[in-house]
Design a protein around this motif. Structure first.
Motif, PDB file in Angstrom:
ATOM      1  N   TYR A 198     -13.642 -53.624  20.621  1.00 55.58           N
ATOM      2  CA  TYR A 198     -13.991 -52.435  20.571  1.00 55.58           C
ATOM      3  C   TYR A 198     -15.370 -52.090  20.492  1.00 55.58           C
ATOM      4  CZ  TYR A 198      -8.809 -51.647  19.318  1.00 55.58           C
ATOM      5  OH  TYR A 198      -7.608 -51.521  19.476  1.00 55.58           O
ATOM      6  N   THR A 199     -15.812 -50.793  20.641  1.00 55.26           N
ATOM      7  CA  THR A 199     -17.314 -50.519  20.540  1.00 55.26           C
ATOM      8  C   THR A 199     -17.336 -49.302  19.464  1.00 55.26           C
ATOM      9  OG1 THR A 199     -16.872 -49.020  22.567  1.00 55.26           O
ATOM     10  CG2 THR A 199     -18.111 -51.400  22.757  1.00 55.26           C
ATOM     11  N   CYS A 200     -18.351 -49.252  18.662  1.00 53.64           N
ATOM     12  CA  CYS A 200     -18.827 -48.092  17.794  1.00 53.64           C
ATOM     13  C   CYS A 200     -20.214 -47.896  18.264  1.00 53.64           C
ATOM     14  CB  CYS A 200     -18.759 -48.624  16.493  1.00 53.64           C
ATOM     15  SG  CYS A 200     -19.195 -47.043  15.327  1.00 53.64           S
ATOM     16  N   VAL A 201     -20.420 -46.764  18.867  1.00 55.78           N
ATOM     17  CA  VAL A 201     -21.753 -46.322  19.352  1.00 55.78           C
ATOM     18  C   VAL A 201     -22.574 -45.306  18.555  1.00 55.78           C
ATOM     19  CG1 VAL A 201     -22.878 -45.230  21.325  1.00 55.78           C
ATOM     20  CG2 VAL A 201     -20.852 -46.665  21.851  1.00 55.78           C
ATOM     21  N   ASP A 202     -23.305 -45.354  18.073  1.00 53.40           N
ATOM     22  CA  ASP A 202     -24.226 -44.523  17.343  1.00 53.40           C
ATOM     23  C   ASP A 202     -24.982 -43.441  18.268  1.00 53.40           C
ATOM     24  OD1 ASP A 202     -25.945 -42.908  15.943  1.00 53.40           O
ATOM     25  OD2 ASP A 202     -26.816 -44.371  14.740  1.00 53.40           O
ATOM     26  N   GLY A 203     -24.357 -42.287  18.338  1.00 50.77           N
ATOM     27  CA  GLY A 203     -25.108 -41.393  19.230  1.00 50.77           C
ATOM     28  C   GLY A 203     -26.006 -40.521  18.797  1.00 50.77           C
ATOM     29  N   VAL A 204     -26.115 -40.732  17.440  1.00 57.98           N
ATOM     30  CA  VAL A 204     -26.955 -39.456  16.595  1.00 57.98           C
ATOM     31  C   VAL A 204     -28.551 -39.274  17.302  1.00 57.98           C
ATOM     32  CG1 VAL A 204     -28.122 -39.105  14.445  1.00 57.98           C
ATOM     33  CG2 VAL A 204     -26.008 -40.203  14.486  1.00 57.98           C
ATOM     34  N   SER A 205     -29.117 -40.343  17.739  1.00 56.40           N
ATOM     35  CA  SER A 205     -30.513 -40.274  18.348  1.00 56.40           C
ATOM     36  C   SER A 205     -30.309 -39.478  19.832  1.00 56.40           C
ATOM     37  CB  SER A 205     -31.250 -41.339  18.191  1.00 56.40           C
ATOM     38  OG  SER A 205     -32.009 -41.274  17.096  1.00 56.40           O
ATOM     39  N   TYR A 206     -29.239 -39.723  20.503  1.00 58.82           N
ATOM     40  CA  TYR A 206     -29.312 -39.216  21.862  1.00 58.82           C
ATOM     41  C   TYR A 206     -28.745 -37.912  21.891  1.00 58.82           C
ATOM     42  CZ  TYR A 206     -28.906 -38.987  26.805  1.00 58.82           C
ATOM     43  OH  TYR A 206     -29.264 -38.448  27.810  1.00 58.82           O
ATOM     44  N   ALA A 207     -27.822 -37.374  21.226  1.00 55.86           N
ATOM     45  CA  ALA A 207     -26.742 -36.326  21.399  1.00 55.86           C
ATOM     46  C   ALA A 207     -27.771 -35.101  21.426  1.00 55.86           C
ATOM     47  CB  ALA A 207     -26.079 -36.129  20.041  1.00 55.86           C
ATOM     48  N   PRO A 208     -28.983 -35.079  20.693  1.00 56.43           N
ATOM     49  CA  PRO A 208     -29.752 -33.731  20.668  1.00 56.43           C
ATOM     50  C   PRO A 208     -30.183 -33.432  22.182  1.00 56.43           C
ATOM     51  CG  PRO A 208     -30.269 -35.026  18.692  1.00 56.43           C
ATOM     52  CD  PRO A 208     -29.443 -35.914  19.795  1.00 56.43           C
ATOM     53  N   HIS A 209     -30.237 -34.604  22.784  1.00 56.18           N
ATOM     54  CA  HIS A 209     -30.606 -34.233  24.418  1.00 56.18           C
ATOM     55  C   HIS A 209     -29.547 -34.294  25.275  1.00 56.18           C
ATOM     56  CE1 HIS A 209     -34.179 -35.460  22.013  1.00 56.18           C
ATOM     57  NE2 HIS A 209     -33.576 -36.628  21.675  1.00 56.18           N
ATOM     58  N   GLY A 210     -28.452 -33.882  24.720  1.00 55.32           N
ATOM     59  CA  GLY A 210     -27.110 -33.860  25.735  1.00 55.32           C
ATOM     60  C   GLY A 210     -25.914 -34.394  24.916  1.00 55.32           C
ATOM     61  N   PHE A 211     -24.624 -33.407  25.169  1.00 55.19           N
ATOM     62  CA  PHE A 211     -23.551 -33.941  25.003  1.00 55.19           C
ATOM     63  C   PHE A 211     -22.809 -34.672  26.207  1.00 55.19           C
ATOM     64  CE2 PHE A 211     -22.897 -30.090  22.164  1.00 55.19           C
ATOM     65  CZ  PHE A 211     -23.312 -30.741  20.952  1.00 55.19           C
ATOM     66  N   VAL A 212     -22.794 -36.211  25.783  1.00 55.20           N
ATOM     67  CA  VAL A 212     -22.314 -37.064  27.051  1.00 55.20           C
ATOM     68  C   VAL A 212     -20.755 -36.753  27.154  1.00 55.20           C
ATOM     69  CG1 VAL A 212     -24.256 -38.378  26.655  1.00 55.20           C
ATOM     70  CG2 VAL A 212     -22.138 -38.765  25.070  1.00 55.20           C
ATOM     71  N   ASP A 213     -20.313 -37.405  28.334  1.00 56.25           N
ATOM     72  CA  ASP A 213     -18.813 -37.653  28.629  1.00 56.25           C
ATOM     73  C   ASP A 213     -18.617 -38.998  27.968  1.00 56.25           C
ATOM     74  OD1 ASP A 213     -16.476 -38.228  29.401  1.00 56.25           O
ATOM     75  OD2 ASP A 213     -17.019 -37.431  31.550  1.00 56.25           O
TER      76      ASP A 213
END
Ligand SMILES: Cc1ncc(COP(=O)(O)O)c(C=O)c1O
Length: 412
Positions: A198-213
């Motif tokens: 399984y994968t656990c991705v920390d999107g905290v730093s990326y998400a302000p630059h766009g909501f990903v699919d």
């Protein structure tokens, strides 16, 4: 609304959506600590105000104020989930990303067996590494996927060497909050999945630059913090159904059949969850204002491109300046195309001291370790000495970046 489709961001319109820019106390202050927390957009503030004034009752009861409150909470989850390519019940809210990983790690603690292994990185913010590393106390083998000490880069070839049949989980960031490089999440998730992990991705730093699919990325868990994505102070978790149903329930026993309640043991913050629908309002309005899709996933993709293109254009001159400056070391890539506009600079002057000097020049920035202690140490930067971090987002203007560069030139 504009008639033609455009790929150029209308920053005047964008800034009109953020009340902070109209506040007298914030005039002539260029905001460069967005990776810490961004300004809140008007739709979120308006919804929060309406909730507190008209709907501040226990939600989901049959009287009108309560029905509206519950419906608005459901709306937030369903619209954000649709934007991110997942089912509504795969998205849930918790107090913060740090608390969310704590709960998830507890679920994995019960789920994994002695002798199983997990992979963590030394590129992450502590939130997506510390709780996982503690599983070692339960007999779980913890393998560290290490960054390159010079570049801060996480090499996928190194991951290949760590993956084997014992590995059940790979935890890594979409983008580190000090290195700034955008990791190839789809590739990493595909490798993990092929390995049965399984994968656990920390999107905290990326998400302000766009909501990903998230469906397209293939992550089993994708985490981000709404207070950095123009919303209220909430952590948002996407947990895909297969994993969410396999992990033991962490909520009340009678809520076990409700996927979105399984990993939120605390009572939800009703008002903030309801107000989070304002983030969807904002992304949709941004897309529509530029002539693109007015709703849903298509609007999220359009808003993402508009924001990223604008940010990359503004970022490159800052990276060029920092790379050419002998008295500082730029952490992470020097090309805007594969990094977020989060720029950490190491210098002989402590990071916090540089931030103090910039504050007197109308630049709001931060210094320190940003809880990325392991990432700084791995790159040879003493976390106690810290770095200066300047981070911006799509509402930042070219004039503000020029002001920042001029100020940096004086303090460095
Ligand atoms: C990359 C990253 N991950 C996780 C976190 C923790 O988020 P929260 O404050 O919601 O616990 C932060 C906070 O700054 C962060 O920058």
């Amino acid at each position: 609304m504009m008639k033609d489709t455009t790929t150029t961001l209308d920053t005047t319109w964008v800034r009109s959506q953020f009340p902070a820019f109209a506040e007298d106390v914030l005039q002539d202050q260029a905001f460069f600590e967005n990776a810490g927390g961004s300004y809140t957009c008007a739709p979120v503030i308006n919804r929060l105000t309406r909730y507190y004034t008209q709907r501040k009752v226990q939600p989901y009861a049959p009287y009108e104020a309560s029905t509206l409150a519950g419906a608005e909470m459901d709306e937030a989850r369903s619209r954000l989930a649709a934007m991110m390519g997942v089912d509504t019940d795969e998205l849930s809210f918790g107090p913060s990303t740090t608390q969310n990983t704590y709960v998830l790690a507890n679920a994995f603690r019960q789920h994994l067996n002695t002798g199983d292994a997990i992979i963590v990185t030394n590129q992450d913010h502590e939130a997506n590494t510390g709780p996982w590393r503690r599983l070692a106390e339960e007999g779980i083998e913890v393998r560290e996927w290490q960054i390159d000490p010079e570049t801060g880069h996480l090499d996928v070839a190194t991951l290949d060497n760590l993956l084997d049949e014992k590995v059940k989980l790979v935890c890594f960031p979409h983008c580190s909050n000090v290195v700034g490089e955008i990791n190839d999440v789809a590739l990493i998730c595909a490798k993990a999945r092929a390995n049965g992990s399984y994968t656990c991705v920390d999107g905290v730093s990326y998400a302000p630059h766009g909501f990903v699919d998230v469906n397209a990325l293939g992550a089993d868990i994708y985490l981000f913090s709404a207070y950095k994505t123009y919303g209220p102070h909430q952590g948002i978790m996407i947990i895909r159904r297969g994993l969410g149903e396999a992990l033991p329930n962490q909520g009340h026993y009678f809520n076990a059949d409700s996927l979105y309640k399984r990993f939120t043991p605390a009572g939800p913050d009703h008002a903030q969850i309801a107000a989070s629908a304002g983030m969807a309002d904002y992304m949709e309005a941004l897309s529509a204002h530029h002539g693109h899709a007015a709703s849903g996933a298509a609007a999220a993709r359009a808003a993402h491109s508009l924001m990223r293109d604008h940010e990359a254009t503004l970022l490159q001159p800052l990276l060029d300046y920092a790379s050419a400056k002998n008295s500082v070391r730029l952490l992470g890539p020097d090309q805007a195309a594969n990094r977020a506009p989060t720029v950490a600079l190491a210098s002989q002057i402590p990071g916090e001291e540089l931030a103090v000097r910039l504050a007197s020049m109308g630049i709001m920035a931060g210094g320190g370790d940003f809880y990325a202690v392991r990432a700084l140490a791995a790159q040879g930067v003493d976390p106690a000495h810290g770095v200066l971090r300047v981070s911006f987002t799509h509402y930042t203007t070219e004039a503000e970046v020029s002001k920042l560069i001029a100020a940096l030139d004086q303090v460095l």
